[in-house]
Scaffold this active site. Structure first.
Site, PDB file in Angstrom:
ATOM      1  N   GLU A  25     -35.978  -6.018  19.617  1.00 50.34           N
ATOM      2  CA  GLU A  25     -36.370  -4.733  19.175  1.00 50.34           C
ATOM      3  C   GLU A  25     -35.113  -3.593  19.767  1.00 50.34           C
ATOM      4  OE1 GLU A  25     -40.362  -5.515  20.395  1.00 50.34           O
ATOM      5  OE2 GLU A  25     -41.027  -4.894  18.423  1.00 50.34           O
ATOM      6  N   GLU A  36     -43.835 -12.543  18.963  1.00 49.43           N
ATOM      7  CA  GLU A  36     -45.162 -11.908  19.202  1.00 49.43           C
ATOM      8  C   GLU A  36     -46.166 -12.686  18.733  1.00 49.43           C
ATOM      9  OE1 GLU A  36     -42.408 -10.475  18.335  1.00 49.43           O
ATOM     10  OE2 GLU A  36     -42.006  -8.608  19.740  1.00 49.43           O
ATOM     11  N   GLY A  65     -39.004  -7.611  22.581  1.00 49.38           N
ATOM     12  CA  GLY A  65     -38.419  -6.402  22.876  1.00 49.38           C
ATOM     13  C   GLY A  65     -37.011  -6.205  22.848  1.00 49.38           C
ATOM     14  N   ALA A 115     -40.510  -7.844  26.400  1.00 49.35           N
ATOM     15  CA  ALA A 115     -41.329  -6.958  27.294  1.00 49.35           C
ATOM     16  C   ALA A 115     -41.957  -8.020  28.202  1.00 49.35           C
ATOM     17  CB  ALA A 115     -42.512  -6.421  26.517  1.00 49.35           C
TER      18      ALA A 115
HETATM   19  N1  CO8 Z   1     -41.743 -11.802  30.386  1.00 54.43           N
HETATM   20  C1  CO8 Z   1     -42.029 -12.217  31.583  1.00 54.43           C
HETATM   21  N2  CO8 Z   1     -40.966 -12.985  32.292  1.00 54.43           N
HETATM   22  C2  CO8 Z   1     -40.314 -13.429  31.542  1.00 54.43           C
HETATM   23  C3  CO8 Z   1     -40.223 -13.515  30.086  1.00 54.43           C
HETATM   24  C4  CO8 Z   1     -40.868 -12.260  29.455  1.00 54.43           C
HETATM   25  N3  CO8 Z   1     -40.640 -11.703  28.426  1.00 54.43           N
HETATM   26  N4  CO8 Z   1     -39.087 -14.322  29.706  1.00 54.43           N
HETATM   27  C5  CO8 Z   1     -38.709 -15.276  30.510  1.00 54.43           C
HETATM   28  N5  CO8 Z   1     -39.440 -14.729  31.730  1.00 54.43           N
HETATM   29  C6  CO8 Z   1     -39.338 -15.366  33.096  1.00 54.43           C
HETATM   30  C7  CO8 Z   1     -40.072 -16.738  32.824  1.00 54.43           C
HETATM   31  O1  CO8 Z   1     -41.455 -16.451  33.445  1.00 54.43           O
HETATM   32  C8  CO8 Z   1     -39.394 -17.465  34.047  1.00 54.43           C
HETATM   33  O2  CO8 Z   1     -39.867 -16.816  35.351  1.00 54.43           O
HETATM   34  P1  CO8 Z   1     -40.050 -17.918  36.590  1.00 54.43           P
HETATM   35  O3  CO8 Z   1     -39.010 -18.396  36.771  1.00 54.43           O
HETATM   36  O4  CO8 Z   1     -40.714 -17.226  37.372  1.00 54.43           O
HETATM   37  O5  CO8 Z   1     -41.074 -19.097  35.832  1.00 54.43           O
HETATM   38  C9  CO8 Z   1     -37.980 -16.834  34.066  1.00 54.43           C
HETATM   39  O6  CO8 Z   1     -37.865 -15.853  33.193  1.00 54.43           O
HETATM   40  C10 CO8 Z   1     -36.959 -17.830  33.334  1.00 54.43           C
HETATM   41  O7  CO8 Z   1     -37.487 -18.258  32.119  1.00 54.43           O
HETATM   42  P2  CO8 Z   1     -37.799 -19.783  31.481  1.00 54.43           P
HETATM   43  O8  CO8 Z   1     -37.972 -20.795  32.721  1.00 54.43           O
HETATM   44  O9  CO8 Z   1     -38.756 -19.784  30.707  1.00 54.43           O
HETATM   45  O10 CO8 Z   1     -36.339 -20.086  31.036  1.00 54.43           O
HETATM   46  P3  CO8 Z   1     -35.985 -20.945  29.767  1.00 54.43           P
HETATM   47  O11 CO8 Z   1     -34.526 -21.003  29.678  1.00 54.43           O
HETATM   48  O12 CO8 Z   1     -36.581 -22.243  29.957  1.00 54.43           O
HETATM   49  O13 CO8 Z   1     -36.531 -20.386  28.501  1.00 54.43           O
HETATM   50  C11 CO8 Z   1     -36.808 -18.449  27.068  1.00 54.43           C
HETATM   51  C12 CO8 Z   1     -35.890 -19.062  27.996  1.00 54.43           C
HETATM   52  C13 CO8 Z   1     -36.714 -19.264  25.585  1.00 54.43           C
HETATM   53  C14 CO8 Z   1     -36.396 -17.058  26.858  1.00 54.43           C
HETATM   54  C15 CO8 Z   1     -38.298 -18.397  27.494  1.00 54.43           C
HETATM   55  O14 CO8 Z   1     -38.269 -17.839  28.956  1.00 54.43           O
HETATM   56  C16 CO8 Z   1     -39.310 -17.463  26.780  1.00 54.43           C
HETATM   57  O15 CO8 Z   1     -39.578 -18.167  25.533  1.00 54.43           O
HETATM   58  N6  CO8 Z   1     -39.238 -16.300  27.176  1.00 54.43           N
HETATM   59  C17 CO8 Z   1     -40.453 -15.251  26.553  1.00 54.43           C
HETATM   60  C18 CO8 Z   1     -39.851 -14.823  25.325  1.00 54.43           C
HETATM   61  C19 CO8 Z   1     -40.711 -13.864  24.418  1.00 54.43           C
HETATM   62  O16 CO8 Z   1     -41.936 -14.256  24.069  1.00 54.43           O
HETATM   63  N7  CO8 Z   1     -40.556 -12.559  24.292  1.00 54.43           N
HETATM   64  C20 CO8 Z   1     -41.388 -11.818  23.596  1.00 54.43           C
HETATM   65  C21 CO8 Z   1     -42.444 -11.063  24.862  1.00 54.43           C
HETATM   66  S1  CO8 Z   1     -43.544 -10.139  23.978  1.00 54.43           S
HETATM   67  C22 CO8 Z   1     -42.629  -8.729  23.450  1.00 54.43           C
HETATM   68  O17 CO8 Z   1     -41.601  -8.523  23.870  1.00 54.43           O
HETATM   69  C23 CO8 Z   1     -43.512  -7.596  22.701  1.00 54.43           C
HETATM   70  C24 CO8 Z   1     -42.612  -6.147  22.973  1.00 54.43           C
HETATM   71  C25 CO8 Z   1     -43.854  -5.037  22.728  1.00 54.43           C
HETATM   72  C26 CO8 Z   1     -44.747  -5.042  23.485  1.00 54.43           C
HETATM   73  C27 CO8 Z   1     -45.869  -3.932  23.195  1.00 54.43           C
HETATM   74  C28 CO8 Z   1     -46.767  -4.001  23.981  1.00 54.43           C
HETATM   75  C29 CO8 Z   1     -47.937  -3.072  23.669  1.00 54.43           C
END
Ligand code: CO8
Length: 257
Positions: A111, A131, A108, A63
Site C-alpha cells: 500500500e 490481509e 501496508g 502493518a
Molecule cells: N508485523 C509484525 N512482525 C512481522 C511482520 C508484520 N507484518 N512481518 C514479519 N514480522 C516479523 C516476524 O514475526 C518475525 O519476527 P520474530 O523473528 O520475532 O519471530 C520477523 O519479522 C521475521 O519474519 P519471518 O520469520 O516470518 O520471516 P520469513 O522470511 O520466514 O517470512 C514473510 C517473511 C513472508 C514476510 C512473513 O514474515 C510474513 O508473512 N509476514 C507478514 C506479512 C503480512 O501478512 N503483512 C500484512 C500485515 S496486515 C497489514 O499490513 C494491513 C495494513 C492496514 C492495517 C490497518 C489497520 C486498521
C-alpha cells in the site's frame, strides 16, 4: 529517529524504514516518525525527489501484526486513519516519490508503494495484500489505490486470494515500472532520481499536481488543472531562462526559481 534513517544529497532525499528484525513492519512509532519527517520534507524546497526503501531483506512487510492483534474496532479505525493520513502525505508531497522495493512489499508495504509516484523493484521483491488471510481488509489504501493502478479485476484477485506475486508478475500487470537485479537496484534508482532532479523542479511538481488533481475527474474538468499549472510555470524564472538557453543553444541548470 528510532525506526527511520534519513539522508539528503544533491536534492535527492532517501527515507529508509529501519526495523529489519520485524522486516520493517510499520508500527505506530514508525508511522509517527514517518509523519513528522514527511512534514519536514514537504517544507524543504531543496528536495526535488524522495526515495523510500527498506533496510535489509524487506521493503515493508506490512502493518505490525503484533501491535494490531488485540485492537478494538475503535482502535483499529484510529490506526487505519493514521496510516491513510501518512500515505496521503506521501501521495501529495511536492516532489515525486520513488518506492525502491528491495524485498517484501506486503499489506501496508504494498500500500505504501502504491502511494508513491513510481515503483522500482528488485528481482527479490514480493508484492501482496495478505490481509484477508489475517481476517481483515487492506486498511492503508489497498482497496482503493491498487485498483487504480492495475485495474479492478486484478486488484480484486490479489486482495480476495491474498496471493503474493513476484516482481516479474508485478511488472507484467503494471504494478511496478521496472525490475532490476538486487545489486543493480540502488544504481538504477539513483539514475532515475537524478534524471528527474535535473529537470525544472517547479515544472515537475506542477506536473505531479496536474496529473493527480485531474486523475479522478471528467476530462473536461481534468484539462482545467493542466491549464492552471501550465500557466503557473510562466511565473518561474526557470521557464524563462530554460527556454532562452534552448534558443541560444546554451547549457542551463535549473535553479528551482
Ligand atoms: N508485523 C509484525 N512482525 C512481522 C511482520 C508484520 N507484518 N512481518 C514479519 N514480522 C516479523 C516476524 O514475526 C518475525 O519476527 P520474530 O523473528 O520475532 O519471530 C520477523 O519479522 C521475521 O519474519 P519471518 O520469520 O516470518 O520471516 P520469513 O522470511 O520466514 O517470512 C514473510 C517473511 C513472508 C514476510 C512473513 O514474515 C510474513 O508473512 N509476514 C507478514 C506479512 C503480512 O501478512 N503483512 C500484512 C500485515 S496486515 C497489514 O499490513 C494491513 C495494513 C492496514 C492495517 C490497518 C489497520 C486498521
Amino acid at each position: 529517529m528510532e525506526n527511520i534513517l534519513f539522508d539528503k544529497k544533491d536534492h535527492i532525499a532517501t527515507i529508509t524504514i529501519n526495523r529489519p528484525k520485524a522486516l520493517n513492519a510499520l508500527n505506530t512509532n514508525t508511522l509517527d516518525e514517518l509523519d513528522s519527517l514527511l512534514d519536514e520534507i514537504e517544507n524543504d524546497e531543496d528536495i526535488y525527489v524522495l526515495i523510500i526503501t527498506g533496510e535489509g531483506r524487506s521493503f515493508i512487510a506490512g502493518a505490525d501484526i503484533a501491535e494490531m492483534v488485540n485492537k478494538t474496532k475503535e482502535e483499529a479505525e484510529i490506526y487505519g486513519i493514521k496510516g491513510n493520513d501518512v500515505f496521503r502525505k506521501i501521495e501529495k508531497l511536492h516532489c515525486p516519490v520513488i518506492a525502491k522495493v528491495n524485498g517484501f512489499a506486503l499489506g501496508g508495504g504494498c500500500e505504501l508503494a502504491c502511494a508513491c509516484d513510481i515503483r522500482i523493484a528488485s528481482e527479490k521483491a514480493l508484492f501482496g495484500q495478505p490481509e484477508v488471510g489475517l481476517g481483515i481488509t487492506p486498511g492503508f489504501g489497498g482497496t482503493q489505490r491498487l485498483q487504480r493502478l492495475i485495474g479492478l479485476g486484478k486488484a480484486k484477485e490479489m486482495i480476495y486470494c491474498a496471493r503474493n506475486i513476484k516482481a516479474d508478475e508485478a511488472l507484467r500487470i503494471g504494478l511496478v515500472n521496472s525490475v532490476y537485479k538486487l545489486e543493480e537496484l540502488d544504481e538504477e534508482v539513483n539514475k532515475l532520481a537524478k534524471i528527474i532532479a535535473s529537470n525544472a523542479p517547479k515544472a515537475v511538481s506542477f506536473s505531479k499536481k496536474a496529473i493527480d488533481s485531474g486523475r479522478e475527474k471528467d476530462i473536461e474538468d481534468a484539462v482545467k488543472y493542466e491549464e492552471k499549472y501550465f500557466a503557473e510555470c510562466f511565473t518561474t524564472s526557470d521557464q524563462k531562462n530554460g527556454m532562452k538557453a534552448f534558443l541560444n543553444k546554451e547549457k542551463f541548470e535549473f535553479e528551482n526559481k
